[in-house]
Design a protein around this motif. Structure first.
Motif, PDB file in Angstrom:
ATOM      1  N   ASP A   1      -1.544  38.756  29.456  1.00  0.00           N
ATOM      2  CA  ASP A   1      -1.708  39.873  28.516  1.00  0.00           C
ATOM      3  C   ASP A   1      -0.553  39.930  27.524  1.00  0.00           C
ATOM      4  O   ASP A   1      -0.760  40.150  26.324  1.00  0.00           O
ATOM      5  CB  ASP A   1      -1.797  41.211  29.262  1.00  0.00           C
ATOM      6  CG  ASP A   1      -3.080  41.359  30.062  1.00  0.00           C
ATOM      7  OD1 ASP A   1      -4.031  40.580  29.834  1.00  0.00           O
ATOM      8  OD2 ASP A   1      -3.120  42.260  30.921  1.00  0.00           O
TER       9      ASP A   1
ATOM     10  N   ASP B   1      -0.928  37.180  24.981  1.00  0.00           N
ATOM     11  CA  ASP B   1      -1.950  37.561  24.005  1.00  0.00           C
ATOM     12  C   ASP B   1      -1.399  38.571  23.007  1.00  0.00           C
ATOM     13  O   ASP B   1      -1.678  38.489  21.804  1.00  0.00           O
ATOM     14  CB  ASP B   1      -3.178  38.146  24.706  1.00  0.00           C
ATOM     15  CG  ASP B   1      -3.952  37.111  25.512  1.00  0.00           C
ATOM     16  OD1 ASP B   1      -3.722  35.895  25.318  1.00  0.00           O
ATOM     17  OD2 ASP B   1      -4.785  37.535  26.335  1.00  0.00           O
ATOM     18  N   LEU B   2      -0.624  39.529  23.487  1.00  0.00           N
ATOM     19  CA  LEU B   2      -0.016  40.520  22.597  1.00  0.00           C
ATOM     20  C   LEU B   2       0.927  39.835  21.613  1.00  0.00           C
ATOM     21  O   LEU B   2       0.890  40.109  20.415  1.00  0.00           O
ATOM     22  CB  LEU B   2       0.752  41.564  23.419  1.00  0.00           C
ATOM     23  CG  LEU B   2       1.554  42.597  22.634  1.00  0.00           C
ATOM     24  CD1 LEU B   2       0.639  43.451  21.766  1.00  0.00           C
ATOM     25  CD2 LEU B   2       2.362  43.467  23.579  1.00  0.00           C
ATOM     26  N   LYS B   3       1.746  38.910  22.098  1.00  0.00           N
ATOM     27  CA  LYS B   3       2.676  38.176  21.239  1.00  0.00           C
ATOM     28  C   LYS B   3       1.914  37.403  20.166  1.00  0.00           C
ATOM     29  O   LYS B   3       2.272  37.439  18.978  1.00  0.00           O
ATOM     30  CB  LYS B   3       3.518  37.224  22.078  1.00  0.00           C
ATOM     31  CG  LYS B   3       4.554  36.433  21.302  1.00  0.00           C
ATOM     32  CD  LYS B   3       5.339  35.530  22.261  1.00  0.00           C
ATOM     33  CE  LYS B   3       6.545  34.868  21.661  1.00  0.00           C
ATOM     34  NZ  LYS B   3       6.379  34.088  20.505  1.00  0.00           N
ATOM     35  N   ALA B   4       0.845  36.713  20.546  1.00  0.00           N
ATOM     36  CA  ALA B   4       0.059  35.937  19.579  1.00  0.00           C
ATOM     37  C   ALA B   4      -0.566  36.842  18.527  1.00  0.00           C
ATOM     38  O   ALA B   4      -0.579  36.518  17.333  1.00  0.00           O
ATOM     39  CB  ALA B   4      -1.024  35.141  20.312  1.00  0.00           C
ATOM     40  N   ALA B   5      -1.068  37.998  18.943  1.00  0.00           N
ATOM     41  CA  ALA B   5      -1.693  38.920  17.993  1.00  0.00           C
ATOM     42  C   ALA B   5      -0.668  39.491  17.017  1.00  0.00           C
ATOM     43  O   ALA B   5      -0.930  39.595  15.817  1.00  0.00           O
ATOM     44  CB  ALA B   5      -2.394  40.053  18.742  1.00  0.00           C
ATOM     45  N   VAL B   6       0.512  39.826  17.516  1.00  0.00           N
ATOM     46  CA  VAL B   6       1.549  40.410  16.664  1.00  0.00           C
ATOM     47  C   VAL B   6       2.077  39.375  15.672  1.00  0.00           C
ATOM     48  O   VAL B   6       2.375  39.700  14.523  1.00  0.00           O
ATOM     49  CB  VAL B   6       2.697  40.983  17.526  1.00  0.00           C
ATOM     50  CG1 VAL B   6       3.904  41.330  16.693  1.00  0.00           C
ATOM     51  CG2 VAL B   6       2.209  42.198  18.298  1.00  0.00           C
TER      52      VAL B   6
ATOM     53  N   ALA C   1       0.421  36.747  14.541  1.00  0.00           N
ATOM     54  CA  ALA C   1      -0.643  36.115  13.741  1.00  0.00           C
ATOM     55  C   ALA C   1      -0.468  36.439  12.260  1.00  0.00           C
ATOM     56  O   ALA C   1       0.027  37.499  11.883  1.00  0.00           O
ATOM     57  CB  ALA C   1      -2.005  36.585  14.232  1.00  0.00           C
TER      58      ALA C   1
ATOM     59  N   TYR D   1      -2.122  37.652   9.496  1.00  0.00           N
ATOM     60  CA  TYR D   1      -3.286  38.376   9.018  1.00  0.00           C
ATOM     61  C   TYR D   1      -3.109  38.711   7.550  1.00  0.00           C
ATOM     62  O   TYR D   1      -1.999  39.025   7.103  1.00  0.00           O
ATOM     63  CB  TYR D   1      -3.471  39.680   9.799  1.00  0.00           C
ATOM     64  CG  TYR D   1      -3.870  39.472  11.244  1.00  0.00           C
ATOM     65  CD1 TYR D   1      -5.152  39.063  11.576  1.00  0.00           C
ATOM     66  CD2 TYR D   1      -2.956  39.691  12.272  1.00  0.00           C
ATOM     67  CE1 TYR D   1      -5.510  38.871  12.890  1.00  0.00           C
ATOM     68  CE2 TYR D   1      -3.304  39.501  13.590  1.00  0.00           C
ATOM     69  CZ  TYR D   1      -4.591  39.102  13.881  1.00  0.00           C
ATOM     70  OH  TYR D   1      -4.939  38.902  15.193  1.00  0.00           O
TER      71      TYR D   1
END
Length: 76
Positions: A59, A62-67, A69, A71
């Motif tokens: 988790d 995943d949070l690190k990758a989303a932050v 990313a 965008y």
């Protein structure tokens, strides 16, 4: 965040601290059995600790990758 399920009270907390060049994320999680059945089965939770730790690590990845990313900025 607080929750209660199957006779256990759970608490999780995400802390974010600025550090040079980024942010440190600290995650704290606890579960306190409050019913007799939860107290009796609590030792089984220790057997699953490795699986729980792996899920939390996933988790956080995943949070690190989303932050991190790239965008596009929101339309104004």
């Amino acid at each position: 965040t607080k929750a209660e399920n199957c006779g256990t009270r759970y608490r999780s907390e995400h802390l974010f601290e600025p550090v040079d060049g980024g942010t440190r994320v600290i995650f704290a999680f606890s579960g306190d059995p409050v019913t007799l059945m939860a107290r009796l089965t609590a030792p089984l939770g220790r057997l699953m600790m490795g699986t729980i730790v792996k899920a939390i690590e996933g988790d956080l990845r995943d949070l690190k990758a989303a932050v991190e990313a790239d965008y596009p900025p929101p339309a104004t």
